[in-house]
Design a protein around this motif. Structure first.
Motif, PDB file in Angstrom:
ATOM      1  N   THR A   2      79.090  48.535  61.264  1.00  0.00           N
ATOM      2  CA  THR A   2      79.618  49.895  61.287  1.00  0.00           C
ATOM      3  C   THR A   2      79.370  50.503  62.655  1.00  0.00           C
ATOM      4  N   TYR A   3      80.405  51.100  63.221  1.00  0.00           N
ATOM      5  CA  TYR A   3      80.287  51.743  64.527  1.00  0.00           C
ATOM      6  C   TYR A   3      80.137  53.241  64.336  1.00  0.00           C
ATOM      7  N   ASP A   4      79.266  53.824  65.106  1.00  0.00           N
ATOM      8  CA  ASP A   4      79.009  55.258  65.029  1.00  0.00           C
ATOM      9  C   ASP A   4      79.106  55.825  66.433  1.00  0.00           C
ATOM     10  N   CYS A   5      79.896  56.869  66.611  1.00  0.00           N
ATOM     11  CA  CYS A   5      80.084  57.436  67.943  1.00  0.00           C
ATOM     12  C   CYS A   5      78.784  57.983  68.519  1.00  0.00           C
ATOM     13  N   HIS A   6      77.846  58.354  67.683  1.00  0.00           N
ATOM     14  CA  HIS A   6      76.571  58.868  68.190  1.00  0.00           C
ATOM     15  C   HIS A   6      75.759  57.762  68.883  1.00  0.00           C
ATOM     16  N   ASP A   7      75.946  56.519  68.428  1.00  0.00           N
ATOM     17  CA  ASP A   7      75.324  55.390  69.117  1.00  0.00           C
ATOM     18  C   ASP A   7      75.919  55.241  70.513  1.00  0.00           C
ATOM     19  N   ARG A  10      74.561  57.985  72.814  1.00  0.00           N
ATOM     20  CA  ARG A  10      73.200  57.661  73.265  1.00  0.00           C
ATOM     21  C   ARG A  10      73.213  56.548  74.311  1.00  0.00           C
ATOM     22  N   ASP A  50      85.039  62.991  66.094  1.00  0.00           N
ATOM     23  CA  ASP A  50      83.942  62.043  66.283  1.00  0.00           C
ATOM     24  C   ASP A  50      84.481  60.631  66.120  1.00  0.00           C
ATOM     25  N   TYR A  51      85.640  60.394  66.731  1.00  0.00           N
ATOM     26  CA  TYR A  51      86.296  59.105  66.619  1.00  0.00           C
ATOM     27  C   TYR A  51      85.793  58.153  67.697  1.00  0.00           C
ATOM     28  N   TYR A  52      85.218  57.073  67.275  1.00  0.00           N
ATOM     29  CA  TYR A  52      84.681  56.052  68.176  1.00  0.00           C
ATOM     30  C   TYR A  52      85.768  55.555  69.125  1.00  0.00           C
TER      31      TYR A  52
END
Length: 63
Positions: A2-7, A10, A50-52
């Motif tokens: 799973t990809y998260d834009c917050h990663d 950071r 918040d789209y990766y």
């Protein structure tokens, strides 16, 4: 995986924030690049919602 834009935010901060005085920001209705100004000391690459995928596109467009 799973990809998260917050990663991605950071990771970008850890690798590029200090050298390029730039941060990656999500949550905008439209993508935009905003240079540093009197109110914000860092340049900002702002991506849609918040789209990766939007974040990756904006980073690529900024190169």
């Amino acid at each position: 995986m799973t990809y998260d834009c917050h990663d991605l935010i950071r990771l970008f901060a850890d690798c590029f924030a200090s050298e390029f005085n730039t941060r990656l920001v999500g949550g905008a209705p439209e993508p935009v690049y905003l240079p540093a100004d009197a109110n914000e000391p860092m340049h900002r690459i702002i991506f849609t919602l918040d789209y990766y995928r939007s974040a990756l596109h904006e980073l690529h467009a900024s190169l």
